[in-house]
Scaffold this motif. Structure first.
Motif, PDB file in Angstrom:
ATOM      1  N   LYS A 130      60.026  51.587  -8.902  1.00 46.77           N
ATOM      2  CA  LYS A 130      59.000  51.985  -9.862  1.00 46.77           C
ATOM      3  C   LYS A 130      57.718  52.448  -9.186  1.00 46.77           C
ATOM      4  CE  LYS A 130      60.703  48.473 -13.134  1.00 46.77           C
ATOM      5  NZ  LYS A 130      60.336  47.218 -13.839  1.00 46.77           N
ATOM      6  N   ILE A 131      57.654  52.333  -7.873  1.00 43.30           N
ATOM      7  CA  ILE A 131      56.438  52.715  -7.173  1.00 43.30           C
ATOM      8  C   ILE A 131      56.427  54.226  -6.965  1.00 43.30           C
ATOM      9  CG2 ILE A 131      55.102  52.479  -5.044  1.00 43.30           C
ATOM     10  CD1 ILE A 131      56.306  49.693  -4.701  1.00 43.30           C
ATOM     11  N   GLU A 132      55.411  54.867  -7.509  1.00 44.14           N
ATOM     12  CA  GLU A 132      55.253  56.301  -7.285  1.00 44.14           C
ATOM     13  C   GLU A 132      54.743  56.526  -5.863  1.00 44.14           C
ATOM     14  OE1 GLU A 132      52.802  60.162  -9.103  1.00 44.14           O
ATOM     15  OE2 GLU A 132      52.519  58.143  -9.963  1.00 44.14           O
ATOM     16  N   ILE A 133      55.270  57.535  -5.184  1.00 39.52           N
ATOM     17  CA  ILE A 133      54.847  57.830  -3.822  1.00 39.52           C
ATOM     18  C   ILE A 133      54.335  59.262  -3.747  1.00 39.52           C
ATOM     19  CG2 ILE A 133      55.540  58.019  -1.399  1.00 39.52           C
ATOM     20  CD1 ILE A 133      57.624  55.864  -1.907  1.00 39.52           C
ATOM     21  N   LYS A 134      53.056  59.405  -3.392  1.00 39.96           N
ATOM     22  CA  LYS A 134      52.447  60.716  -3.168  1.00 39.96           C
ATOM     23  C   LYS A 134      52.069  60.803  -1.692  1.00 39.96           C
ATOM     24  CE  LYS A 134      50.391  61.381  -7.767  1.00 39.96           C
ATOM     25  NZ  LYS A 134      49.122  61.575  -8.516  1.00 39.96           N
ATOM     26  N   ARG A 135      52.785  61.601  -0.945  1.00 38.18           N
ATOM     27  CA  ARG A 135      52.560  61.678   0.493  1.00 38.18           C
ATOM     28  C   ARG A 135      51.429  62.646   0.826  1.00 38.18           C
ATOM     29  NH1 ARG A 135      56.634  59.366   3.642  1.00 38.18           N
ATOM     30  NH2 ARG A 135      58.434  58.616   2.427  1.00 38.18           N
ATOM     31  N   ILE A 136      50.781  62.371   1.926  1.00 33.81           N
ATOM     32  CA  ILE A 136      49.706  63.225   2.409  1.00 33.81           C
ATOM     33  C   ILE A 136      50.272  64.576   2.841  1.00 33.81           C
ATOM     34  CG2 ILE A 136      49.818  62.498   4.847  1.00 33.81           C
ATOM     35  CD1 ILE A 136      46.702  62.299   4.696  1.00 33.81           C
ATOM     36  N   ASP A 137      49.494  65.616   2.672  1.00 33.58           N
ATOM     37  CA  ASP A 137      49.972  66.955   3.043  1.00 33.58           C
ATOM     38  C   ASP A 137      50.185  67.072   4.549  1.00 33.58           C
ATOM     39  OD1 ASP A 137      49.954  67.835   0.421  1.00 33.58           O
ATOM     40  OD2 ASP A 137      47.890  68.583   0.525  1.00 33.58           O
ATOM     41  N   LYS A 138      49.236  66.594   5.311  1.00 32.67           N
ATOM     42  CA  LYS A 138      49.352  66.660   6.776  1.00 32.67           C
ATOM     43  C   LYS A 138      48.830  65.368   7.380  1.00 32.67           C
ATOM     44  CE  LYS A 138      47.801  69.269  10.863  1.00 32.67           C
ATOM     45  NZ  LYS A 138      49.090  69.059  11.548  1.00 32.67           N
ATOM     46  N   SER A 139      49.675  64.693   8.156  1.00 33.51           N
ATOM     47  CA  SER A 139      49.275  63.438   8.784  1.00 33.51           C
ATOM     48  C   SER A 139      48.199  63.681   9.835  1.00 33.51           C
ATOM     49  CB  SER A 139      50.492  62.775   9.440  1.00 33.51           C
ATOM     50  OG  SER A 139      50.088  61.613  10.146  1.00 33.51           O
ATOM     51  N   VAL A 144      40.230  52.846  12.575  1.00 34.73           N
ATOM     52  CA  VAL A 144      41.103  54.007  12.396  1.00 34.73           C
ATOM     53  C   VAL A 144      42.083  53.662  11.286  1.00 34.73           C
ATOM     54  CG1 VAL A 144      42.822  55.492  13.471  1.00 34.73           C
ATOM     55  CG2 VAL A 144      40.876  54.668  14.816  1.00 34.73           C
ATOM     56  N   PHE A 145      42.217  54.533  10.291  1.00 36.90           N
ATOM     57  CA  PHE A 145      43.007  54.179   9.114  1.00 36.90           C
ATOM     58  C   PHE A 145      44.242  55.052   8.993  1.00 36.90           C
ATOM     59  CE2 PHE A 145      38.507  53.284   8.377  1.00 36.90           C
ATOM     60  CZ  PHE A 145      38.583  51.901   8.264  1.00 36.90           C
ATOM     61  N   SER A 146      45.316  54.429   8.527  1.00 37.13           N
ATOM     62  CA  SER A 146      46.599  55.109   8.393  1.00 37.13           C
ATOM     63  C   SER A 146      46.558  56.128   7.256  1.00 37.13           C
ATOM     64  CB  SER A 146      47.704  54.083   8.158  1.00 37.13           C
ATOM     65  OG  SER A 146      47.596  53.022   9.097  1.00 37.13           O
ATOM     66  N   ASP A 147      47.632  56.867   7.096  1.00 39.30           N
ATOM     67  CA  ASP A 147      47.653  57.990   6.153  1.00 39.30           C
ATOM     68  C   ASP A 147      47.606  57.577   4.686  1.00 39.30           C
ATOM     69  OD1 ASP A 147      47.683  60.127   7.930  1.00 39.30           O
ATOM     70  OD2 ASP A 147      49.850  60.031   8.189  1.00 39.30           O
ATOM     71  N   HIS A 148      48.183  56.428   4.359  1.00 38.70           N
ATOM     72  CA  HIS A 148      48.385  56.086   2.946  1.00 38.70           C
ATOM     73  C   HIS A 148      47.847  54.703   2.606  1.00 38.70           C
ATOM     74  CE1 HIS A 148      51.491  59.130   3.893  1.00 38.70           C
ATOM     75  NE2 HIS A 148      51.264  59.548   2.660  1.00 38.70           N
ATOM     76  N   MET A 149      47.737  54.436   1.314  1.00 36.64           N
ATOM     77  CA  MET A 149      47.383  53.110   0.814  1.00 36.64           C
ATOM     78  C   MET A 149      48.179  52.845  -0.460  1.00 36.64           C
ATOM     79  SD  MET A 149      43.528  53.873  -0.630  1.00 36.64           S
ATOM     80  CE  MET A 149      43.214  55.024  -1.976  1.00 36.64           C
ATOM     81  N   PHE A 150      48.374  51.587  -0.744  1.00 35.23           N
ATOM     82  CA  PHE A 150      49.041  51.172  -1.980  1.00 35.23           C
ATOM     83  C   PHE A 150      47.986  50.715  -2.968  1.00 35.23           C
ATOM     84  CE2 PHE A 150      50.676  47.586  -4.544  1.00 35.23           C
ATOM     85  CZ  PHE A 150      51.683  48.235  -5.244  1.00 35.23           C
ATOM     86  N   THR A 151      48.066  51.179  -4.201  1.00 35.22           N
ATOM     87  CA  THR A 151      47.136  50.719  -5.229  1.00 35.22           C
ATOM     88  C   THR A 151      47.907  50.305  -6.477  1.00 35.22           C
ATOM     89  OG1 THR A 151      46.756  52.861  -6.288  1.00 35.22           O
ATOM     90  CG2 THR A 151      45.404  52.344  -4.383  1.00 35.22           C
ATOM     91  N   CYS A 152      47.335  49.369  -7.177  1.00 38.56           N
ATOM     92  CA  CYS A 152      47.898  48.899  -8.445  1.00 38.56           C
ATOM     93  C   CYS A 152      46.731  48.470  -9.328  1.00 38.56           C
ATOM     94  CB  CYS A 152      48.849  47.734  -8.191  1.00 38.56           C
ATOM     95  SG  CYS A 152      49.946  47.322  -9.569  1.00 38.56           S
ATOM     96  N   THR A 153      46.846  48.680 -10.626  1.00 38.59           N
ATOM     97  CA  THR A 153      45.743  48.451 -11.552  1.00 38.59           C
ATOM     98  C   THR A 153      46.091  47.376 -12.564  1.00 38.59           C
ATOM     99  OG1 THR A 153      45.051  50.761 -11.345  1.00 38.59           O
ATOM    100  CG2 THR A 153      44.233  49.555 -13.262  1.00 38.59           C
ATOM    101  N   PHE A 154      45.147  46.465 -12.808  1.00 34.22           N
ATOM    102  CA  PHE A 154      45.289  45.502 -13.894  1.00 34.22           C
ATOM    103  C   PHE A 154      44.513  46.022 -15.089  1.00 34.22           C
ATOM    104  CE2 PHE A 154      44.139  41.894 -16.500  1.00 34.22           C
ATOM    105  CZ  PHE A 154      45.333  41.169 -16.567  1.00 34.22           C
ATOM    106  N   LYS A 155      45.234  46.288 -16.167  1.00 28.71           N
ATOM    107  CA  LYS A 155      44.632  46.863 -17.370  1.00 28.71           C
ATOM    108  C   LYS A 155      45.455  46.428 -18.580  1.00 28.71           C
ATOM    109  CE  LYS A 155      43.029  51.372 -19.098  1.00 28.71           C
ATOM    110  NZ  LYS A 155      42.985  52.828 -18.817  1.00 28.71           N
ATOM    111  N   ASP A 156      44.791  46.206 -19.691  1.00 23.74           N
ATOM    112  CA  ASP A 156      45.475  45.800 -20.928  1.00 23.74           C
ATOM    113  C   ASP A 156      46.350  44.566 -20.707  1.00 23.74           C
ATOM    114  OD1 ASP A 156      44.325  48.012 -22.218  1.00 23.74           O
ATOM    115  OD2 ASP A 156      46.004  49.305 -21.644  1.00 23.74           O
ATOM    116  N   GLY A 157      45.846  43.658 -19.865  1.00 25.75           N
ATOM    117  CA  GLY A 157      46.507  42.376 -19.676  1.00 25.75           C
ATOM    118  C   GLY A 157      47.688  42.361 -18.737  1.00 25.75           C
TER     119      GLY A 157
END
Length: 352
Positions: A4-13, A28-41
């Motif tokens: 169920k995790i959507e993955i949007k990759r960076i255009d150029k690493s 120094v930070f990697s290309d991607h991050m994981f995010t999740c939102t708490f909303k409507d309980g």
């Protein structure tokens, strides 16, 4: 959850621009991050996306009431190229313990672990293989809901970001035992990894730095008689051949590295005492020649030996030992973390 995790990759690493032989810690930070939102309980919309600035309203409650918590973890590569984590469920449990204290919705373990593992798969190339380096992992949760009313928010964010990093401390660490300021108080949030805990440490630490020290040794809030923590880490003190560390409490973080050190030391037949230790006891041991070692313990540094300390205008140097406990224990832990040794405890987790 991973499906169920959507993955949007960076255009150029940007990985080709990184010097993995010269990595500062957490800069120094990697290309991607994981995010999740708490909303409507409920927690929803898990996504792995390019590491980038986030947009928040000026009315987001994180800016006004400080509902912010975090964790520190690391990922490693073994000789076979497997991606490894160290006690990750302990980090998730502690994150939720912090969340409960700050009235932040707890994150389900499967959401946390699935998001973390998928992120590591996407950014697998960012995990350093150099000796002493690792991929530092920073999960954090904060109030993203809006409002100036002094109450918990109705929306929150979980973000997991990563940073390939070298050693946290380089060289010898000299510390000052604090006599005035306190890191935390009974009934407070000292046991939680709340952002405000660390913000409040900066001022007394800066005062110590101006006096020529690297860090502060925190003492109890009431009498300043008892040793509690070393900077942002737990502390261990070796008197003769006994290793002593303060018990956890409302004021002291239940460190994962701390727990690991205690277990490994006991299994090595090193005498370990989990008890209160006074400043006067440490001074007396130093004056008698019985104070052998002091070291901080935490995820970032693993073990950071202390070369000397200051107290009430006097400085005390610790001896340089041929086989210090700090070195023995650090090797034992890092060998488990990197699959160079057996893991009898089930701490090591392979990311598949």
């Amino acid at each position: 959850m991973s499906s169920k995790i959507e993955i949007k990759r960076i255009d150029k690493s940007k990985i080709d621009s990184v010097d993995f032989n010269n990595l500062p810690f957490g800069s120094v930070f990697s290309d991607h991050m994981f995010t999740c939102t708490f909303k409507d309980g409920k927690w929803q919309n898990p996504i792995i996306e390019p590491f980038a600035p986030i947009s928040l309203s000026p009315a987001a409650k994180i800016f006004h009431y400080g509902q912010s918590i975090f964790e520190g973890m690391k990922a490693y590569k073994d000789a076979e190229g497997n991606t490894l984590l160290f006690r990750p469920l302990d980090n998730c449990k502690r994150l939720n313990k912090s969340a409960e204290r700050l009235v932040i919705p707890q994150i389900p373990e499967d959401v946390f672990m699935d998001g973390l593992k998928e992120l590591l798969k996407v950014d697998e190339a960012w995990i350093p293989t150099n000796e002493g380096s690792s991929l530092y992992i920073r999960p954090f949760m904060f109030a993203s809901g809006n409002g100036f009313h002094a109450s918990p928010a109705n929306e929150y964010k979980l973000i997991i970001a990563t940073a390939p990093s070298g050693a946290y401390f380089a060289g010898k660490v000299k510390v000052l035992i604090e006599e005035k300021y306190a890191r935390a108080a009974n009934g407070g949030v000292g046991f939680a990894k709340a952002g405000g805990n660390y913000a409040a440490q900066f001022y007394p630490t800066q005062l110590a730095i101006e006096k020529g020290y690297n860090q502060v040794i925190w003492t109890d809030d009431n009498t300043h008689e008892f040793i509690e923590e070393a900077g942002a880490m737990n502390i261990f003190i070796r008197i003769n051949d006994t290793l002593i560390t303060s018990p956890t409490s409302d004021r002291i973080l239940d460190g994962i590295t701390r727990k690991s050190i205690i277990q490994i030391a006991e299994d090595m037949n090193i005498d370990v005492e989990v008890r209160k230790i006074s400043v006067s006891e440490v001074i007396a041991a130093a004056q008698a020649g019985n104070l052998k070692e002091m070291f901080g313990a935490g995820t970032a540094a693993v073990i950071s030996p202390i070369a000397g300390f200051g107290y009430q205008g006097s400085d005390y140097d610790l001896p340089e030992l041929e086989t210090p406990f700090a070195g023995i224990l650090k090797k034992a832990i890092t060998d488990i973390q990197t699959n160079k040794a057996k893991d009898p405890y089930g701490w090591r987790v392979v990311v598949k």
